[in-house]
Write a protein that holds these residues in place. Structure first.
Motif, PDB file in Angstrom:
ATOM      1  N   MET A 183       0.755  -1.304  -0.036  1.00 34.52           N
ATOM      2  CA  MET A 183       0.159  -0.012   0.017  1.00 34.52           C
ATOM      3  C   MET A 183       0.651   1.155   0.081  1.00 34.52           C
ATOM      4  N   SER A 184       2.061   1.401   0.446  1.00 35.32           N
ATOM      5  CA  SER A 184       2.838   2.370   0.340  1.00 35.32           C
ATOM      6  C   SER A 184       3.835   2.720  -0.953  1.00 35.32           C
ATOM      7  N   GLN A 185       3.610   1.624  -1.637  1.00 32.23           N
ATOM      8  CA  GLN A 185       4.402   1.970  -3.043  1.00 32.23           C
ATOM      9  C   GLN A 185       3.559   2.582  -3.998  1.00 32.23           C
ATOM     10  N   PRO A 186       4.363   3.280  -4.866  1.00 37.64           N
ATOM     11  CA  PRO A 186       3.485   4.338  -5.793  1.00 37.64           C
ATOM     12  C   PRO A 186       2.625   3.445  -6.895  1.00 37.64           C
ATOM     13  N   ARG A 187       1.599   4.101  -7.402  1.00 40.86           N
ATOM     14  CA  ARG A 187       0.844   3.511  -8.357  1.00 40.86           C
ATOM     15  C   ARG A 187       1.718   2.972  -9.466  1.00 40.86           C
ATOM     16  N   GLY A 188       1.160   1.814 -10.032  1.00 43.01           N
ATOM     17  CA  GLY A 188       1.850   1.205 -11.239  1.00 43.01           C
ATOM     18  C   GLY A 188       3.314   0.796 -11.063  1.00 43.01           C
ATOM     19  N   SER A 189       3.915   0.928 -10.081  1.00 45.00           N
ATOM     20  CA  SER A 189       5.308   0.551  -9.732  1.00 45.00           C
ATOM     21  C   SER A 189       5.799  -0.817  -9.641  1.00 45.00           C
ATOM     22  N   LEU A 190       4.790  -1.773  -9.609  1.00 45.67           N
ATOM     23  CA  LEU A 190       5.096  -3.068  -9.259  1.00 45.67           C
ATOM     24  C   LEU A 190       4.246  -3.896 -10.382  1.00 45.67           C
ATOM     25  N   VAL A 191       4.559  -5.265 -10.586  1.00 39.77           N
ATOM     26  CA  VAL A 191       4.097  -6.269 -11.198  1.00 39.77           C
ATOM     27  C   VAL A 191       3.607  -7.357 -10.653  1.00 39.77           C
ATOM     28  N   TRP A 192       2.177  -7.814 -10.273  1.00 39.37           N
ATOM     29  CA  TRP A 192       1.919  -8.716  -9.594  1.00 39.37           C
ATOM     30  C   TRP A 192       2.139  -9.988 -10.532  1.00 39.37           C
ATOM     31  N   MET A 193       2.868 -11.019  -9.862  1.00 39.88           N
ATOM     32  CA  MET A 193       3.005 -12.587 -10.814  1.00 39.88           C
ATOM     33  C   MET A 193       2.035 -13.373 -10.329  1.00 39.88           C
ATOM     34  N   GLY A 194       1.578 -13.258  -9.078  1.00 38.62           N
ATOM     35  CA  GLY A 194       0.517 -14.284  -8.588  1.00 38.62           C
ATOM     36  C   GLY A 194      -0.810 -14.002  -9.278  1.00 38.62           C
ATOM     37  N   THR A 195      -1.710 -14.861  -8.710  1.00 38.79           N
ATOM     38  CA  THR A 195      -3.001 -14.606  -9.312  1.00 38.79           C
ATOM     39  C   THR A 195      -3.931 -13.490  -8.612  1.00 38.79           C
ATOM     40  N   GLN A 196      -5.088 -13.172  -9.354  1.00 41.96           N
ATOM     41  CA  GLN A 196      -5.541 -12.163  -8.728  1.00 41.96           C
ATOM     42  C   GLN A 196      -6.367 -12.702  -7.275  1.00 41.96           C
ATOM     43  N   ARG A 197      -6.817 -13.940  -7.206  1.00 40.43           N
ATOM     44  CA  ARG A 197      -7.272 -14.339  -6.005  1.00 40.43           C
ATOM     45  C   ARG A 197      -6.170 -14.385  -4.908  1.00 40.43           C
ATOM     46  N   ASP A 198      -4.883 -14.676  -5.210  1.00 40.35           N
ATOM     47  CA  ASP A 198      -3.835 -14.272  -4.275  1.00 40.35           C
ATOM     48  C   ASP A 198      -3.724 -13.038  -3.553  1.00 40.35           C
ATOM     49  N   LEU A 199      -3.722 -12.088  -4.326  1.00 37.13           N
ATOM     50  CA  LEU A 199      -3.932 -10.742  -3.955  1.00 37.13           C
ATOM     51  C   LEU A 199      -5.225 -10.157  -3.350  1.00 37.13           C
ATOM     52  N   VAL A 200      -6.072 -10.700  -3.648  1.00 42.56           N
ATOM     53  CA  VAL A 200      -7.507 -10.626  -2.988  1.00 42.56           C
ATOM     54  C   VAL A 200      -7.486 -11.191  -1.648  1.00 42.56           C
ATOM     55  N   GLU A 201      -6.881 -12.545  -1.627  1.00 34.78           N
ATOM     56  CA  GLU A 201      -6.731 -12.963  -0.213  1.00 34.78           C
ATOM     57  C   GLU A 201      -5.899 -12.149   0.774  1.00 34.78           C
ATOM     58  N   MET A 202      -4.435 -11.667   0.366  1.00 42.98           N
ATOM     59  CA  MET A 202      -4.025 -10.969   1.122  1.00 42.98           C
ATOM     60  C   MET A 202      -4.560  -9.801   1.710  1.00 42.98           C
ATOM     61  N   VAL A 203      -5.292  -9.102   0.725  1.00 43.47           N
ATOM     62  CA  VAL A 203      -6.086  -7.776   0.880  1.00 43.47           C
ATOM     63  C   VAL A 203      -7.174  -8.199   2.057  1.00 43.47           C
ATOM     64  N   ASN A 204      -7.964  -9.556   1.942  1.00 38.41           N
ATOM     65  CA  ASN A 204      -8.924  -9.787   2.716  1.00 38.41           C
ATOM     66  C   ASN A 204      -8.379 -10.260   4.223  1.00 38.41           C
ATOM     67  N   ILE A 205      -7.230 -10.743   4.272  1.00 34.70           N
ATOM     68  CA  ILE A 205      -6.683 -11.151   5.512  1.00 34.70           C
ATOM     69  C   ILE A 205      -6.377  -9.862   6.213  1.00 34.70           C
ATOM     70  N   ALA A 206      -5.664  -8.941   5.629  1.00 29.74           N
ATOM     71  CA  ALA A 206      -5.273  -7.672   6.355  1.00 29.74           C
ATOM     72  C   ALA A 206      -6.638  -6.911   6.852  1.00 29.74           C
ATOM     73  N   TRP A 207      -7.516  -7.004   5.964  1.00 31.85           N
ATOM     74  CA  TRP A 207      -8.967  -6.136   6.270  1.00 31.85           C
ATOM     75  C   TRP A 207      -9.645  -6.801   7.376  1.00 31.85           C
ATOM     76  N   MET A 208      -9.498  -8.305   7.695  1.00 29.06           N
ATOM     77  CA  MET A 208     -10.351  -9.238   8.681  1.00 29.06           C
ATOM     78  C   MET A 208      -9.413  -8.673  10.021  1.00 29.06           C
ATOM     79  N   GLN A 209      -8.280  -8.429   9.726  1.00 29.05           N
ATOM     80  CA  GLN A 209      -7.417  -8.080  10.797  1.00 29.05           C
ATOM     81  C   GLN A 209      -7.383  -6.972  11.347  1.00 29.05           C
TER      82      GLN A 209
END
Length: 127
Positions: free
Chosen positions: A33-59
């Motif tokens: 979340m602290s990185q600039p927009r468009g600065s990284l390329v996600w190599m995992g799946t969309q589900r992986d990224l959503v899962e990480m977001v959801n874990i942080a949100w639930m916590q």
């Protein structure tokens, strides 16, 4: 967070390698979340990224500028913009499908646990 950026490497924040997989995911979500927009390329799946977001949100691990826990949508919008992907329209549906996986070994928590000895686990998923 202080980040070092070298020639072709982005260094994640230092974290104790003995930290729990949950703590490491939360740290990596905050870092993303602290990185600039468009600065990284996600190599995992969309589900992986959503899962990480959801874990942080639930916590309730990410706080907004007014001291409230960030919404799942705000977190997803920010992180997906960092990796240059559109935010999925139905995050709740994706989260539901993640919970229906036939193998818990596919979860991000399980994968972070398997990679626990490594310094920067997030680098398995970004470039």
């Amino acid at each position: 967070m202080n980040m070092e950026k070298t020639k072709n490497t982005i260094c994640a924040p230092p974290i104790n390698a003995a930290a729990s997989p949950m703590a490491r995911i939360l740290s990596d979500v905050r870092w993303l979340m602290s990185q600039p927009r468009g600065s990284l390329v996600w190599m995992g799946t969309q589900r992986d990224l959503v899962e990480m977001v959801n874990i942080a949100w639930m916590q309730r691990a990410v706080i907004d500028s007014q001291g409230r826990p960030c919404t799942r949508k705000a977190m997803a919008d920010r992180i997906f913009s960092v990796v240059g992907r559109p935010t999925p329209n139905h995050i709740a549906r994706i989260v539901s499908r993640i919970g229906e996986r036939c193998s818990p070994d596919l979860s991000m928590l399980a994968r972070y646990a398997r990679l626990a000895g490594e310094r920067d686990i997030i680098h398995h998923f970004i470039k």
